[in-house]
Design an enzyme around this catalytic site. Structure first.
Site, PDB file in Angstrom:
ATOM      1  N   ASP A 207      -0.129  -1.818   1.749  1.00  0.00           N
ATOM      2  CA  ASP A 207       0.567  -2.147   0.509  1.00  0.00           C
ATOM      3  C   ASP A 207       0.008  -3.431  -0.098  1.00  0.00           C
ATOM      4  OD1 ASP A 207       2.400  -1.767  -1.487  1.00  0.00           O
ATOM      5  OD2 ASP A 207       4.101  -2.579  -0.376  1.00  0.00           O
TER       6      ASP A 207
ATOM      7  N   HIS B 258      -7.475  -1.319  -5.264  1.00  0.00           N
ATOM      8  CA  HIS B 258      -7.599  -0.128  -4.426  1.00  0.00           C
ATOM      9  C   HIS B 258      -9.012  -0.007  -3.851  1.00  0.00           C
ATOM     10  CE1 HIS B 258      -3.631   1.128  -5.496  1.00  0.00           C
ATOM     11  NE2 HIS B 258      -3.927   1.313  -6.774  1.00  0.00           N
TER      12      HIS B 258
ATOM     13  N   LEU C  71     -11.323   7.079  18.743  1.00  0.00           N
ATOM     14  CA  LEU C  71     -10.170   6.805  17.893  1.00  0.00           C
ATOM     15  C   LEU C  71      -9.907   7.958  16.935  1.00  0.00           C
ATOM     16  CD1 LEU C  71      -8.096   4.704  16.587  1.00  0.00           C
ATOM     17  CD2 LEU C  71      -9.965   4.176  15.011  1.00  0.00           C
TER      18      LEU C  71
END
Length: 254
Positions: A34, A51, A145
């Protein structure tokens, strides 16, 4: 209690002197990324610049998580509510997965990272869906991962679809009502192949879940920080894990 959950800007330096306990690394970390737009506004830049910079943070934190031995990293990339944002911003956000995966796929392969996605793919633009599906296919056999993108994802919608699936099986006689329990219901979640998150991190100073993994976060440790996602560094990530390691997880017990 709030102090245990909250990290202010500037706290990281003192926290970073504490050692990471290698035998107590969260297996699954979920992050609500965020603050991209607010970071850009403070810099006098358009929201899309935030972004784009945030995409670079995704790479840094993915590498850091992989190096630490984190097994699953779930990133809240786009919620079912984000469609309400301005059209040009939504269009840009839908291009980011394609840009990120095309740029980073080789390094993801080199690091044995497996890409997954949860969310409703049907509503995604074809180029976004294809980029994600191609990355998932190419990395499917990787054993390191798991980088799980929550893309066009909403926790309530996930729960509703799970209830619908259970109800349909009960109605068809495939499932008995008294067989329904937490373990069974979890198999209807989109995260069914992953353990529930041990640690949730949210950046930018907001203290809410925003419809994210409502079922799975029941006993997760929460860590909130004022730092905007584009500024969230490896040191901030380590500070969150250090705080996690100070917690006593009792899961309702003593």
């Amino acid at each position: 209690m709030l102090k245990r959950l909250w990290s202010k800007k500037g706290e990281t330096d003192s926290q970073a002197t504490l050692p990471i306990q290698p035998d107590n690394i969260p297996e699954h970390i979920a992050i609500i990324m965020d603050g991209n737009g607010r970071w850009a506004k403070h810099k006098g830049l358009p929201r899309i610049a935030g972004h784009h910079t945030g995409m670079k943070t995704v790479k840094r934190i993915t590498i850091a998580a992989n190096d630490l031995g984190v097994k699953f990293l779930t990133l809240y990339a786009f919620s079912t509510e984000n469609w309400k944002r301005p059209k040009d911003e939504v269009e840009f956000l839908m291009k980011l997965p394609q840009q990120f995966l095309e740029l980073e796929i080789e390094e993801l392969m080199e690091n044995n990272v497996q890409v997954r996605m949860m969310g409703d793919k049907d509503q995604l633009p074809p180029h976004t869906r294809k980029a994600v599906e191609d990355a998932m296919s190419r990395t499917a056999n990787n054993t390191g991962l798991v980088l799980n993108f929550a893309l066009n994802y909403g926790g309530r919608l996930e729960l509703i679809k799970a209830v619908q699936a259970v109800a349909e099986q009960v109605q068809n006689g495939q499932l008995q009502v008294d067989h329904i329990n937490e373990d069974l219901f979890s198999t209807y979640m989109q995260s069914k192949e992953m353990p529930d998150p041990d640690l949730l991190i949210r950046t930018s100073g907001e203290i809410r879940l925003s419809n994210f993994m409502l079922w799975q976060l029941a006993y997760s440790e929460f860590y909130f920080t004022d730092v905007y996602w584009p500024e969230f560094s490896e040191a901030h990530f380590m500070a969150a894990i250090q705080e996690y390691q100070r917690r006593a997880r009792r899961f309702g017990g003593v």
